[in-house]
Design a protein around this motif. Structure first.
Motif, PDB file in Angstrom:
ATOM      1  N   ASN A   1      -8.888   5.092  -7.192  1.00  0.00           N
ATOM      2  CA  ASN A   1      -9.470   4.856  -8.518  1.00  0.00           C
ATOM      3  C   ASN A   1      -8.702   3.795  -9.302  1.00  0.00           C
ATOM      4  N   THR A   2      -7.384   3.927  -9.305  1.00  0.00           N
ATOM      5  CA  THR A   2      -6.554   3.038 -10.111  1.00  0.00           C
ATOM      6  C   THR A   2      -6.606   1.600  -9.612  1.00  0.00           C
ATOM      7  N   LEU A   3      -6.539   1.410  -8.282  1.00  0.00           N
ATOM      8  CA  LEU A   3      -6.550   0.057  -7.727  1.00  0.00           C
ATOM      9  C   LEU A   3      -7.904  -0.623  -7.900  1.00  0.00           C
ATOM     10  N   SER A   4      -8.960   0.176  -8.146  1.00  0.00           N
ATOM     11  CA  SER A   4     -10.267  -0.425  -8.404  1.00  0.00           C
ATOM     12  C   SER A   4     -10.241  -1.241  -9.699  1.00  0.00           C
ATOM     13  N   THR A   5      -9.265  -0.951 -10.559  1.00  0.00           N
ATOM     14  CA  THR A   5      -9.104  -1.696 -11.807  1.00  0.00           C
ATOM     15  C   THR A   5      -8.824  -3.163 -11.534  1.00  0.00           C
ATOM     16  N   PHE A   6      -8.179  -3.427 -10.398  1.00  0.00           N
ATOM     17  CA  PHE A   6      -7.768  -4.794 -10.083  1.00  0.00           C
ATOM     18  C   PHE A   6      -8.559  -5.398  -8.922  1.00  0.00           C
ATOM     19  N   ALA A   7      -9.698  -4.785  -8.592  1.00  0.00           N
ATOM     20  CA  ALA A   7     -10.518  -5.285  -7.493  1.00  0.00           C
ATOM     21  C   ALA A   7     -11.161  -6.622  -7.851  1.00  0.00           C
ATOM     22  N   ASN A   8     -11.170  -7.528  -6.897  1.00  0.00           N
ATOM     23  CA  ASN A   8     -11.789  -8.838  -7.102  1.00  0.00           C
ATOM     24  C   ASN A   8     -13.163  -8.847  -6.440  1.00  0.00           C
ATOM     25  N   ASP A   9     -14.175  -8.470  -7.199  1.00  0.00           N
ATOM     26  CA  ASP A   9     -15.530  -8.362  -6.662  1.00  0.00           C
ATOM     27  C   ASP A   9     -16.443  -9.498  -7.109  1.00  0.00           C
ATOM     28  N   ALA A  10     -15.870 -10.491  -7.771  1.00  0.00           N
ATOM     29  CA  ALA A  10     -16.680 -11.555  -8.372  1.00  0.00           C
ATOM     30  C   ALA A  10     -17.542 -12.283  -7.342  1.00  0.00           C
ATOM     31  N   ASN A  11     -16.978 -12.594  -6.172  1.00  0.00           N
ATOM     32  CA  ASN A  11     -17.708 -13.357  -5.160  1.00  0.00           C
ATOM     33  C   ASN A  11     -18.144 -12.496  -3.983  1.00  0.00           C
ATOM     34  N   LEU A  12     -18.182 -11.196  -4.203  1.00  0.00           N
ATOM     35  CA  LEU A  12     -18.535 -10.264  -3.127  1.00  0.00           C
ATOM     36  C   LEU A  12     -20.045 -10.056  -3.113  1.00  0.00           C
ATOM     37  N   THR A  13     -20.697 -10.547  -2.060  1.00  0.00           N
ATOM     38  CA  THR A  13     -22.145 -10.384  -1.944  1.00  0.00           C
ATOM     39  C   THR A  13     -22.493  -8.955  -1.570  1.00  0.00           C
ATOM     40  N   THR A  14     -23.766  -8.604  -1.688  1.00  0.00           N
ATOM     41  CA  THR A  14     -24.209  -7.255  -1.322  1.00  0.00           C
ATOM     42  C   THR A  14     -23.906  -6.962   0.141  1.00  0.00           C
ATOM     43  N   GLU A  15     -24.130  -7.954   1.014  1.00  0.00           N
ATOM     44  CA  GLU A  15     -23.871  -7.768   2.442  1.00  0.00           C
ATOM     45  C   GLU A  15     -22.388  -7.522   2.702  1.00  0.00           C
ATOM     46  N   MET A  16     -21.530  -8.298   2.040  1.00  0.00           N
ATOM     47  CA  MET A  16     -20.081  -8.130   2.200  1.00  0.00           C
ATOM     48  C   MET A  16     -19.643  -6.773   1.680  1.00  0.00           C
ATOM     49  N   HIS A  17     -20.237  -6.365   0.572  1.00  0.00           N
ATOM     50  CA  HIS A  17     -19.892  -5.061   0.000  1.00  0.00           C
ATOM     51  C   HIS A  17     -20.263  -3.922   0.950  1.00  0.00           C
ATOM     52  N   LEU A  18     -21.422  -4.030   1.577  1.00  0.00           N
ATOM     53  CA  LEU A  18     -21.864  -2.998   2.515  1.00  0.00           C
ATOM     54  C   LEU A  18     -20.986  -2.958   3.762  1.00  0.00           C
ATOM     55  N   ILE A  19     -20.579  -4.135   4.244  1.00  0.00           N
ATOM     56  CA  ILE A  19     -19.678  -4.182   5.401  1.00  0.00           C
ATOM     57  C   ILE A  19     -18.338  -3.547   5.055  1.00  0.00           C
ATOM     58  N   HIS A  20     -17.830  -3.906   3.895  1.00  0.00           N
ATOM     59  CA  HIS A  20     -16.573  -3.346   3.389  1.00  0.00           C
ATOM     60  C   HIS A  20     -16.657  -1.821   3.322  1.00  0.00           C
ATOM     61  N   LEU A  21     -17.741  -1.359   2.727  1.00  0.00           N
ATOM     62  CA  LEU A  21     -17.950   0.080   2.578  1.00  0.00           C
ATOM     63  C   LEU A  21     -18.083   0.754   3.938  1.00  0.00           C
ATOM     64  N   GLY A  22     -18.804   0.103   4.854  1.00  0.00           N
ATOM     65  CA  GLY A  22     -18.987   0.659   6.192  1.00  0.00           C
ATOM     66  C   GLY A  22     -17.668   0.846   6.920  1.00  0.00           C
ATOM     67  N   ILE A  23     -16.774  -0.120   6.792  1.00  0.00           N
ATOM     68  CA  ILE A  23     -15.455  -0.028   7.437  1.00  0.00           C
ATOM     69  C   ILE A  23     -14.677   1.163   6.872  1.00  0.00           C
ATOM     70  N   LEU A  24     -14.702   1.308   5.550  1.00  0.00           N
ATOM     71  CA  LEU A  24     -13.986   2.415   4.912  1.00  0.00           C
ATOM     72  C   LEU A  24     -14.556   3.767   5.340  1.00  0.00           C
ATOM     73  N   ILE A  25     -15.869   3.850   5.448  1.00  0.00           N
ATOM     74  CA  ILE A  25     -16.501   5.106   5.850  1.00  0.00           C
ATOM     75  C   ILE A  25     -16.150   5.446   7.299  1.00  0.00           C
ATOM     76  N   VAL A  26     -16.141   4.431   8.179  1.00  0.00           N
ATOM     77  CA  VAL A  26     -15.768   4.664   9.585  1.00  0.00           C
ATOM     78  C   VAL A  26     -14.336   5.178   9.676  1.00  0.00           C
ATOM     79  N   ILE A  27     -13.426   4.545   8.942  1.00  0.00           N
ATOM     80  CA  ILE A  27     -12.030   4.989   8.933  1.00  0.00           C
ATOM     81  C   ILE A  27     -11.940   6.433   8.448  1.00  0.00           C
TER      82      ILE A  27
END
Length: 257
Positions: A200-226
């Protein structure tokens, strides 16, 4: 509060969940009225954390709700390294300053308290109350309730869109199963609180400005697999926790009824 707990632990847990959700729904609009985002959220979370921790400590329920050291050695949890990876996920795309200094401080305080509150409420109170009768149901209900509960971000003025919220819910459900496994198998909620607060806390400093929907889903998919793989590993590596405390044989503090 003590009388309600003695009468029915499940009702006690549900009341805490409702109060938490209602206060957080009110917090964002109030913060905007004040002029500093997360001020109301931080205040509500601090007060709730103090009240809940004081109740647990006063009634000698620290061990029952996992606010203690785990009796299982860290190597059995792979030294919690997968948790560190999950906690760092919000920074994979870089670091950014997304808020004013005051907003940042309020958000950090809020996120730290949210980690404690949600773990104690969902993994502690709710899971333990249901697990006295059925552990499998407790794992499923506490995890799904925790994940689906994030739908509140659609209505509390946070500005989150539907797609982002659905992604958050899916990830939260997966994390819910992982953290309840750690608590159930290891007997300690502390690792869960730490990783939840860190995410939660590190989400404060997340750099999502140039993160496309596809990149976000890939990112999320990796975290869910882990998350899923780590959960499966732990279910095989760790013994089932003795349910003495969960089944009502509490010898300290409040007597079970």
């Amino acid at each position: 509060m003590k009388k309600l707990y003695e009468k029915n632990e499940l009702t006690f847990a549900i009341v805490w969940i409702v109060v938490y959700c209602v206060l957080q729904s009110l917090a964002n609009p109030w913060g905007k009225v004040i002029g500093i985002e997360y001020t109301a959220s931080a205040v509500f979370c601090i007060l709730q954390s103090i009240v809940l921790f004081a109740f647990i400590r006063k009634n000698n329920l620290m061990k029952k709700y996992g606010l203690c050291k785990s009796s299982v050695p860290a190597w059995r949890f792979l030294f919690y390294l997968p948790l560190i990876i999950l906690a760092s996920g919000n920074l994979w795309n870089g670091v950014a300053v997304n808020y004013t200094p005051m907003n940042t401080v309020c958000r950090i305080v809020c996120m730290l308290c949210v980690g404690f509150l949600e773990e104690v409420i969902f993994r502690g109170l709710l899971f333990t109350a249901i697990a006295k009768d059925n552990v499998k149901s407790a794992i499923i209900i506490s995890s799904l309730t925790f994940g689906i509960g994030h739908i509140i971000n659609l209505f509390n003025g946070s500005g989150m869109d539907l797609i982002s919220n659905l992604c958050q819910i899916v990830f939260a459900i997966a994390v819910g199963f992982l953290l309840v496994t750690i608590f159930y198998r290891g007997g300690s909620l502390i690792p869960c609180v730490l990783v939840h607060s860190a995410i939660n806390t590190l989400s404060t400093f997340a750099n999502d400005a140039n993160l496309t929907t596809e990149m976000h889903l890939i990112h999320l998919g990796i975290l869910i697999v882990i998350t899923i793989v780590y959960t499966l590993i732990l279910t095989r590596m760790l013994p089932n926790r003795q349910l003495t405390m969960l089944q009502g044989e509490n010898t300290d503090g409040i007597k079970e009824r």
